[in-house]
Design a protein around this motif. Structure first.
Motif, PDB file in Angstrom:
ATOM      1  N   MET A   1       0.814  -1.186   0.000  1.00 31.54           N
ATOM      2  CA  MET A   1       0.000   0.000   0.000  1.00 31.54           C
ATOM      3  C   MET A   1       0.863   1.257   0.000  1.00 31.54           C
ATOM      4  N   LYS A   2       2.049   1.160   0.570  1.00 31.43           N
ATOM      5  CA  LYS A   2       2.940   2.316   0.582  1.00 31.43           C
ATOM      6  C   LYS A   2       3.407   2.655  -0.827  1.00 31.43           C
ATOM      7  N   LYS A   3       3.646   1.631  -1.647  1.00 24.36           N
ATOM      8  CA  LYS A   3       4.089   1.892  -3.014  1.00 24.36           C
ATOM      9  C   LYS A   3       2.996   2.580  -3.822  1.00 24.36           C
ATOM     10  N   VAL A   4       1.765   2.159  -3.616  1.00 29.95           N
ATOM     11  CA  VAL A   4       0.639   2.778  -4.322  1.00 29.95           C
ATOM     12  C   VAL A   4       0.465   4.220  -3.862  1.00 29.95           C
ATOM     13  N   SER A   5       0.612   4.455  -2.575  1.00 24.43           N
ATOM     14  CA  SER A   5       0.437   5.812  -2.069  1.00 24.43           C
ATOM     15  C   SER A   5       1.535   6.745  -2.582  1.00 24.43           C
ATOM     16  N   VAL A   6       2.760   6.268  -2.639  1.00 16.97           N
ATOM     17  CA  VAL A   6       3.847   7.083  -3.180  1.00 16.97           C
ATOM     18  C   VAL A   6       3.607   7.347  -4.668  1.00 16.97           C
ATOM     19  N   ILE A  60      -1.378  10.888   0.175  1.00 10.89           N
ATOM     20  CA  ILE A  60      -0.893  11.190   1.531  1.00 10.89           C
ATOM     21  C   ILE A  60      -1.733  10.454   2.572  1.00 10.89           C
ATOM     22  N   VAL A  61      -3.042  10.418   2.377  1.00 12.05           N
ATOM     23  CA  VAL A  61      -3.917   9.703   3.320  1.00 12.05           C
ATOM     24  C   VAL A  61      -3.595   8.206   3.314  1.00 12.05           C
ATOM     25  N   PHE A  62      -3.441   7.619   2.135  1.00 13.79           N
ATOM     26  CA  PHE A  62      -3.084   6.195   2.051  1.00 13.79           C
ATOM     27  C   PHE A  62      -1.745   5.921   2.732  1.00 13.79           C
ATOM     28  N   TYR A  63      -0.778   6.796   2.519  1.00 14.02           N
ATOM     29  CA  TYR A  63       0.530   6.600   3.148  1.00 14.02           C
ATOM     30  C   TYR A  63       0.412   6.675   4.666  1.00 14.02           C
ATOM     31  N   VAL A  65      -2.245   6.028   6.499  1.00 13.24           N
ATOM     32  CA  VAL A  65      -2.964   4.850   6.991  1.00 13.24           C
ATOM     33  C   VAL A  65      -2.051   3.630   6.988  1.00 13.24           C
ATOM     34  N   SER A  66      -1.283   3.439   5.927  1.00 14.13           N
ATOM     35  CA  SER A  66      -0.392   2.279   5.881  1.00 14.13           C
ATOM     36  C   SER A  66       0.723   2.401   6.906  1.00 14.13           C
ATOM     37  N   HIS A  67       1.174   3.628   7.167  1.00 13.17           N
ATOM     38  CA  HIS A  67       2.226   3.831   8.159  1.00 13.17           C
ATOM     39  C   HIS A  67       1.693   3.591   9.570  1.00 13.17           C
ATOM     40  N   ALA A  72       0.701  -0.253  14.543  1.00 12.48           N
ATOM     41  CA  ALA A  72      -0.273  -0.985  15.348  1.00 12.48           C
ATOM     42  C   ALA A  72       0.116  -2.463  15.501  1.00 12.48           C
ATOM     43  N   LYS A  73       0.835  -2.988  14.546  1.00 10.47           N
ATOM     44  CA  LYS A  73       1.245  -4.398  14.617  1.00 10.47           C
ATOM     45  C   LYS A  73       2.399  -4.510  15.545  1.00 10.47           C
TER      46      LYS A  73
END
Length: 73
Positions: A1-6, A60-63, A65-67, A72-73
């Protein structure tokens, strides 16, 4: 998801810069409505500037959320 957000952030910035450079808004004195003119002088369909801003914001929102999911894990 980080790659998609970037990717979304980069595409949003490129689209925003491209729209600022290649399109300019001109007021038509006959009907007082704005139309979009390309650099060659022909009328083209209008791409609103906020499309690039929306892509950047969603990236930015996706990044974020993925961050935050990684923390949380």
């Amino acid at each position: 998801m980080k790659k998609v957000s970037v990717l979304l952030i980069v595409v949003g910035i490129i689209v925003t810069i491209g729209l600022i450079i290649y399109f300019r808004s001109v007021v038509n004195p006959a009907d007082s409505d704005s139309m979009t003119i390309s650099r060659s002088g022909s009328q083209v369909s209008e791409w609103p500037l906020f499309i690039g801003i929306i892509f950047t914001f969603v990236g930015i929102v996706f990044y974020y959320v993925s961050h935050s999911e990684d923390k949380a894990k």
